[in-house]
Design a protein around this motif. Structure first.
Motif, short mmCIF file in Angstrom:
data_model
loop_
_atom_site.label_atom_id
_atom_site.label_comp_id
_atom_site.label_asym_id
_atom_site.label_seq_id
_atom_site.Cartn_x
_atom_site.Cartn_y
_atom_site.Cartn_z
N LEU A 154 0.57 33.53 56.12
CA LEU A 154 1.52 33.38 55.02
C LEU A 154 2.75 32.63 55.51
O LEU A 154 3.32 32.96 56.56
CB LEU A 154 1.93 34.76 54.49
N THR A 155 3.15 31.59 54.78
CA THR A 155 4.33 30.82 55.17
C THR A 155 5.60 31.57 54.78
O THR A 155 5.61 32.47 53.94
CB THR A 155 4.34 29.46 54.47
N SER A 156 6.70 31.17 55.38
CA SER A 156 8.00 31.68 55.00
C SER A 156 8.43 31.05 53.67
O SER A 156 7.97 29.96 53.32
CB SER A 156 9.05 31.36 56.07
N PRO A 157 9.32 31.71 52.91
CA PRO A 157 9.78 31.13 51.64
C PRO A 157 10.52 29.81 51.87
O PRO A 157 11.23 29.64 52.85
CB PRO A 157 10.73 32.20 51.08
N SER A 158 10.33 28.88 50.93
CA SER A 158 11.05 27.60 50.93
C SER A 158 11.31 27.20 49.49
O SER A 158 10.72 27.76 48.56
CB SER A 158 10.26 26.52 51.67
N ALA A 159 12.17 26.21 49.29
CA ALA A 159 12.52 25.79 47.94
C ALA A 159 11.30 25.22 47.23
O ALA A 159 10.55 24.42 47.80
CB ALA A 159 13.64 24.76 47.99
N CYS A 160 11.09 25.62 45.99
CA CYS A 160 9.97 25.12 45.20
C CYS A 160 10.21 23.67 44.82
O CYS A 160 11.29 23.32 44.31
CB CYS A 160 9.80 25.96 43.94
N PRO A 161 9.23 22.78 45.03
CA PRO A 161 9.42 21.36 44.67
C PRO A 161 9.24 21.08 43.18
O PRO A 161 9.48 19.95 42.75
CB PRO A 161 8.33 20.67 45.49
N TYR A 162 8.81 22.08 42.40
CA TYR A 162 8.50 21.84 41.00
C TYR A 162 9.45 22.52 40.03
O TYR A 162 9.79 21.96 38.99
CB TYR A 162 7.07 22.31 40.70
N LEU A 163 9.90 23.75 40.34
CA LEU A 163 10.76 24.49 39.43
C LEU A 163 12.07 24.82 40.14
O LEU A 163 12.07 25.52 41.16
CB LEU A 163 10.06 25.78 38.98
N PRO A 164 13.20 24.33 39.63
CA PRO A 164 14.49 24.59 40.29
C PRO A 164 14.82 26.08 40.30
O PRO A 164 14.52 26.80 39.35
CB PRO A 164 15.48 23.79 39.42
N GLY A 165 15.40 26.53 41.40
CA GLY A 165 15.80 27.92 41.52
C GLY A 165 14.71 28.85 41.97
O GLY A 165 14.97 30.04 42.16
N GLN A 166 13.50 28.33 42.14
CA GLN A 166 12.38 29.17 42.58
C GLN A 166 12.10 28.92 44.07
O GLN A 166 12.40 27.85 44.60
CB GLN A 166 11.12 28.86 41.78
N ALA A 167 11.53 29.93 44.71
CA ALA A 167 11.10 29.81 46.11
C ALA A 167 9.58 29.89 46.15
O ALA A 167 8.97 30.64 45.38
CB ALA A 167 11.72 30.92 46.96
N GLU A 168 8.98 29.11 47.03
CA GLU A 168 7.52 29.11 47.15
C GLU A 168 7.07 29.64 48.50
O GLU A 168 7.75 29.49 49.51
CB GLU A 168 6.95 27.70 46.95
#
Length: 249
Positions: free
Chosen positions: A13-27
């Motif tokens: 499992l990767t660490s959280p990072s900024a979502c490239p598709y939805l602002p304000g979300q973490a992926e």
């Protein structure tokens, strides 16, 4: 010393990072390695569960608070292009698509760079070098094909010698139940051709000719303008909590 690879794949499992598709979300992503003789069979199995391939990694979203990413596959036998898509096919009748083993070239990389610099200046791939590109194309232990789209020459029906300029490239995997479009790019100055749409239409026809039922398009994200185009190719199936479900919006 003999090294024995485990029969059951290991997932990470990767660490959280900024979502490239939805602002304000973490992926976050869950991933495993595709190695050895079992790589193709494992990719077939994981694709049924919504995984995608990137080089020798199979991954899927595993976000804690969001389920916006939905795996999409087109039902190629039922698909019929509408009027606008038929116009796209007609506009690109002067192109020829050549399928081959995945082999990178400087010509491909030049086109790849023009595409990134025009469409994805701040994306995660924007700093890819020619060596990074070569790894993306070559580093696969599954049945991967490269389709190069060129302007048709006077003798293109018989030989590649008269083929013209390279205008688009698709990297795709052939699996047990379909074809998966891994990555594609095209000449940004040829916007009137709608080359992204054309490559999907061409892949639908190629998949049908192979006798395979599905063209996998990766993830659709409702609310992301980057992903809106995928919903146009219907009928299609979406991977939901109970499995693949038909979608006709």
């Amino acid at each position: 010393m003999t090294v024995h690879h485990p029969q059951t794949p290991q997932f990470f499992l990767t660490s959280p990072s900024a979502c490239p598709y939805l602002p304000g979300q973490a992926e976050r992503k869950v991933f495993t390695h595709l190695v050895g003789d079992r790589a193709s069979g494992l990719l077939d199995l994981l694709s049924q569960g919504g995984f995608r391939r990137s080089q020798n990694i199979a991954y899927r979203p595993a976000c804690e608070r969001c389920r916006a990413c939905v795996s999409v596959r087109i039902l190629v036998d039922e698909f019929r292009p509408g009027r606008s898509m038929r116009r796209v096919i007609a506009r690109n009748a002067d192109l020829v698509g050549r399928m081959s083993e995945p082999s990178p070239s400087s010509e491909q990389y030049s086109l790849f760079r023009r595409y990134l610099d025009d469409r994805h200046t701040h994306g995660g791939m924007s700093e890819m070098s020619v060596l990074d590109y070569a790894m993306m194309v070559e580093d696969s232990q599954v049945d991967t094909r490269l389709i190069q789209y060129r302007e048709r020459g006077p003798d293109s029906a018989f030989t590649t010698a008269s083929d013209g300029d390279l205008v688009a490239v698709a990297l795709s995997d052939v699996m047990g139940d379909g074809v998966s479009m891994v990555y594609s790019f095209f000449e940004p100055t040829e916007s009137a051709r709608s080359l992204g749409t054309y490559m999907i239409l061409d892949h639908i026809e190629r998949t049908r000719r192979m006798g395979l039922p599905y063209l996998y398009l990766g993830y659709w994200v409702n609310g992301s303008r980057k992903m809106d185009y995928k919903i146009r190719f219907q009928p299609q199936e979406h991977l939901m909590a109970k499995g693949w479900e038909r979608y006709e919006g």
